[in-house]
Design an enzyme around this catalytic site. Structure first.
Site, PDB file in Angstrom:
ATOM      1  N   ASP A 164     -26.816 -30.043 -98.503  1.00 54.23           N
ATOM      2  CA  ASP A 164     -26.442 -31.245 -99.234  1.00 54.23           C
ATOM      3  C   ASP A 164     -26.529 -31.017-100.730  1.00 54.23           C
ATOM      4  O   ASP A 164     -25.632 -31.386-101.497  1.00 54.23           O
ATOM      5  CB  ASP A 164     -27.385 -32.403 -98.881  1.00 54.23           C
ATOM      6  CG  ASP A 164     -27.397 -32.667 -97.401  1.00 54.23           C
ATOM      7  OD1 ASP A 164     -26.527 -32.129 -96.705  1.00 54.23           O
ATOM      8  OD2 ASP A 164     -28.279 -33.404 -96.945  1.00 54.23           O
ATOM      9  N   ARG A 169     -21.941 -35.771-100.040  1.00 52.95           N
ATOM     10  CA  ARG A 169     -21.146 -34.705 -99.423  1.00 52.95           C
ATOM     11  C   ARG A 169     -20.737 -35.092 -97.999  1.00 52.95           C
ATOM     12  O   ARG A 169     -21.386 -35.887 -97.332  1.00 52.95           O
ATOM     13  CB  ARG A 169     -21.908 -33.380 -99.418  1.00 52.95           C
ATOM     14  CG  ARG A 169     -23.105 -33.307 -98.497  1.00 52.95           C
ATOM     15  CD  ARG A 169     -22.793 -32.671 -97.175  1.00 52.95           C
ATOM     16  NE  ARG A 169     -23.917 -32.825 -96.243  1.00 52.95           N
ATOM     17  CZ  ARG A 169     -24.079 -33.874 -95.455  1.00 52.95           C
ATOM     18  NH1 ARG A 169     -23.224 -34.870 -95.482  1.00 52.95           N
ATOM     19  NH2 ARG A 169     -25.115 -33.943 -94.643  1.00 52.95           N
TER      20      ARG A 169
HETATM   21  P1  NG1 Z   1     -28.054 -35.475 -94.033  1.00 52.18           P
HETATM   22  O1  NG1 Z   1     -26.917 -35.945 -93.241  1.00 52.18           O
HETATM   23  O2  NG1 Z   1     -27.804 -35.609 -95.488  1.00 52.18           O
HETATM   24  O3  NG1 Z   1     -29.356 -36.061 -93.630  1.00 52.18           O
HETATM   25  C1  NG1 Z   1     -29.155 -33.213 -93.039  1.00 52.18           C
HETATM   26  C2  NG1 Z   1     -29.772 -32.143 -93.925  1.00 52.18           C
HETATM   27  C3  NG1 Z   1     -28.786 -30.971 -94.166  1.00 52.18           C
HETATM   28  C4  NG1 Z   1     -28.231 -30.455 -92.857  1.00 52.18           C
HETATM   29  C5  NG1 Z   1     -27.654 -31.639 -92.048  1.00 52.18           C
HETATM   30  C6  NG1 Z   1     -27.164 -31.238 -90.691  1.00 52.18           C
HETATM   31  C7  NG1 Z   1     -31.384 -32.833 -95.639  1.00 52.18           C
HETATM   32  C8  NG1 Z   1     -31.581 -33.444 -96.961  1.00 52.18           C
HETATM   33  N1  NG1 Z   1     -30.132 -32.728 -95.206  1.00 52.18           N
HETATM   34  O4  NG1 Z   1     -28.123 -33.853 -93.751  1.00 52.18           O
HETATM   35  O5  NG1 Z   1     -29.436 -29.952 -94.885  1.00 52.18           O
HETATM   36  O6  NG1 Z   1     -29.196 -29.758 -92.148  1.00 52.18           O
HETATM   37  O7  NG1 Z   1     -28.636 -32.665 -91.848  1.00 52.18           O
HETATM   38  O8  NG1 Z   1     -26.146 -30.292 -90.783  1.00 52.18           O
HETATM   39  O9  NG1 Z   1     -32.323 -32.424 -94.987  1.00 52.18           O
END
Ligand code: NG1
Length: 559
Positions: free
Chosen positions: A250, A83
């Site tokens: 995500d 995403r």
């Molecule tokens: P990514 O970029 O996939 O690590 C993380 C969190 C999201 C959200 C974003 C910031 C996980 C799996 N994903 O995303 O839920 O908080 O940071 O917007 O913890």
């Protein structure tokens, strides 16, 4: 990791209105997406005609590799995309809505379930990856998973790639057991994984892998159809076993994705996603992704002083605000603590404000930000000071909020984090409202008339980037530079996407400017900082991206 003073962040409500001003109406009129994870039989059902030639070749290779490796055909593929978050960064774990889209890039988990009477049945799960030199084959015994609460080794900073598969497997077994669904015991399985989401770039490769693994194991053990919200919730909880205090965006984007649509993902009262079509402007509205090639914050290594600290800062701020303004006990998120959304909603209730129009929302945002500033008059507080505001002993606070996920922090910044969260949530409302209105108003406008819409959307993205950099402290110099270059070459707006501290930027670009923006980024960023990149590496680092479909179970008859 803290900012010294409140920077002059562009306030979300001074965003210039396009002309004619769009009416403020959240895009609630779209039909809800179907509830069940679809089973598809043709690649057409997953990918658009633009992506089909490349994807067909990729799936052909996967089918052939599976057969060569295991001497039998695969029976199904669990497929989940990555995403890109368009706006709404680090607010999902405060339960505010976010606006991501699913990518065409995805993780494919191809499976063959061996029946009991097959001579090759041996109680093993063999897990291989098409990138076998990077991700070596792992072999597990199904008996080791008889207790669904089995431990996954995540010790140290070196989490093996198979841990994400095991997290999905554990989730599937745990939830089948808790929900007492009709399942068969874990069968002998042969599994081959193929992912094309760039890792550590903030595109949720890990969540896509956990989602597709969980779906694969469910599909191998039950014939029931699987609800999308069930898959989202169970994937979120599964990923937590890897030390990730995941927000849920995500997994929701991955599972609910709809081609050509962004998703307004909400978490209350239940997780849901409303598709908002993004491509109907004149000229078409495009997104360009640029990977800074700085590894985004990674939960195992850097989470304890990045992501996990932000989650705790948001929770403690909410609890302290609720206490100070006596709004009552906040609804607890995942057994952890209250949320800033909970506080915001309570203030609105207490004040008797009815929401739904821009002015009311704006007034509520201003008032809640005022209360945040009144409560936290500086950016840094020691743990003792935070505990005092919370009315708890430091050791009790640490035990309750700072032990479940690894945290390394002596000081917390509750003021700037909260202001970011509250203002960013308002930007999400404005952005999704504009996007939804564009589908009704813009189709008939000529290129120059649609410019104010692009500018208004872009201004919200730029304000989000400034807030991520200055208040939430989750950007980095390379990401800041990418956003500046993109804007100089014609992007209407540009911002970090995903967890941050590295990773990717997403830029909003009119279709006729996409080539300029990509060329500008190549010339001014990649040629300067990464001159050694090959042509194909560059193509993978910076490219135009469209929203893709969500998770499916694929039983493709002929690739
Ligand atoms: P990514 O970029 O996939 O690590 C993380 C969190 C999201 C959200 C974003 C910031 C996980 C799996 N994903 O995303 O839920 O908080 O940071 O917007 O913890």
């Amino acid at each position: 990791m803290t900012s010294a003073s409140i920077p002059a962040s562009p306030s979300p409500w001074t965003t210039p209105h396009p002309s004619p001003p769009p009416t403020y109406s959240p895009p609630l009129s779209f039909p809800p997406p179907d509830d069940l994870v679809p089973t598809v039989t043709r690649l057409h059902d997953i990918y658009s005609s633009v992506d089909l030639p490349h994807q067909t070749a990729r799936w052909h290779a996967l089918v052939a590799r599976f057969k060569a490796l295991y001497d039998r055909p695969m029976t199904f593929v669990a497929r989940s995309p990555g995403r890109v978050n368009l706006i709404g960064e680090h607010i999902d774990y405060s339960w505010f809505p976010v606006l991501p889209m699913a990518t065409v890039h995805d993780v494919l988990v191809a499976v063959c379930v061996l029946p009991q009477n097959d001579p090759a049945t041996d109680d093993r799960i063999i897990l291989s990856n098409v990138s076998s030199s990077k991700y070596p084959t792992r072999v597990f015994n199904t008996h080791d998973f008889q207790d669904p609460f089995f431990e996954i080794s995540t010790s140290g900073t070196d989490v093996d790639w198979s841990a994400y598969f095991l997290a999905g497997l554990k989730g599937a077994l745990m939830f089948s057991k808790l929900c007492a669904t009709e399942t068969t015991p874990l069968p002998t399985m042969r599994v081959l994984v193929d992912g094309d989401i760039p890792p550590c770039a903030g595109l949720s490769a890990s969540s896509a892998f956990v989602c597709s693994s969980l779906l694969a194991v469910l599909a191998a053990t039950t014939s029931s159809m699987i609800e999308k919200s069930f898959l989202v919730n169970s994937s979120v909880i599964s990923e937590r076993v890897l030390g990730v205090n995941s927000g849920g965006m995500d997994q929701a984007a991955s599972v609910f994705g709809v081609r050509d649509h962004a998703l307004l993902v909400d978490f209350r009262p239940l997780v849901s996603a409303k598709p908002v079509r993004v491509l109907d402007t004149v000229p078409p509205l495009c997104f360009v992704l640029a990977n800074s090639l700085v590894v985004a914050a990674n939960r195992a290594e850097t989470g304890p002083d990045t992501y996990n600290v932000r989650v705790v800062e948001a929770v403690l701020a909410a609890e302290i605000l609720a206490r100070k303004y006596t709004v009552g006990r906040l609804e607890i998120r995942d057994g952890f603590g209250g949320t800033l959304r909970g506080f915001y909603d309570r203030v609105c209730e207490q004040e008797g404000w009815t929401m739904g129009d821009r002015e009311s929302e704006e007034r509520a945002v201003r008032e809640v930000v005022r209360r945040v500033q009144e409560t936290f008059d500086r950016d840094q507080y020691s743990l003792d000071e935070v505990a005092e505001k919370l009315g708890q002993k430091t050791e009790d606070m640490v035990r309750k909020y700072m032990t479940r996920f690894p945290i390394m922090a002596k000081y917390l910044n509750l003021r700037d984090r909260s202001i970011h969260v509250i203002e960013e949530s308002f930007r999400v409302k404005c952005f999704s409202s504009l996007l939804a209105s564009s589908t009704h108003h813009l189709r008939t406008l000529s290129g120059s008339e649609s410019r104010p819409y692009f500018d208004a959307l872009g201004a919200l993205m730029n304000a989000s980037q400034a807030s991520c950099a200055n208040l939430f402290d989750c950007s980095c110099p390379e990401v800041d530079e990418l956003t500046q270059i993109a804007r100089r070459y014609g992007a209407a707006g540009s911002r970090i996407t995903g967890t941050g501290w590295g990773g990717c930027t997403v830029s909003l670009v009119r279709a006729d400017k996409v080539a300029d923006v990509i060329d500008g980024l190549k010339k001014e960023y990649y040629a300067v900082r990464y001159p050694e990149l090959s042509g194909s590496q560059l193509e993978q680092a910076v490219f135009a991206i469209r929203p893709g479909n969500g998770t499916v179970l694929a039983k493709i008859e002929a690739v």
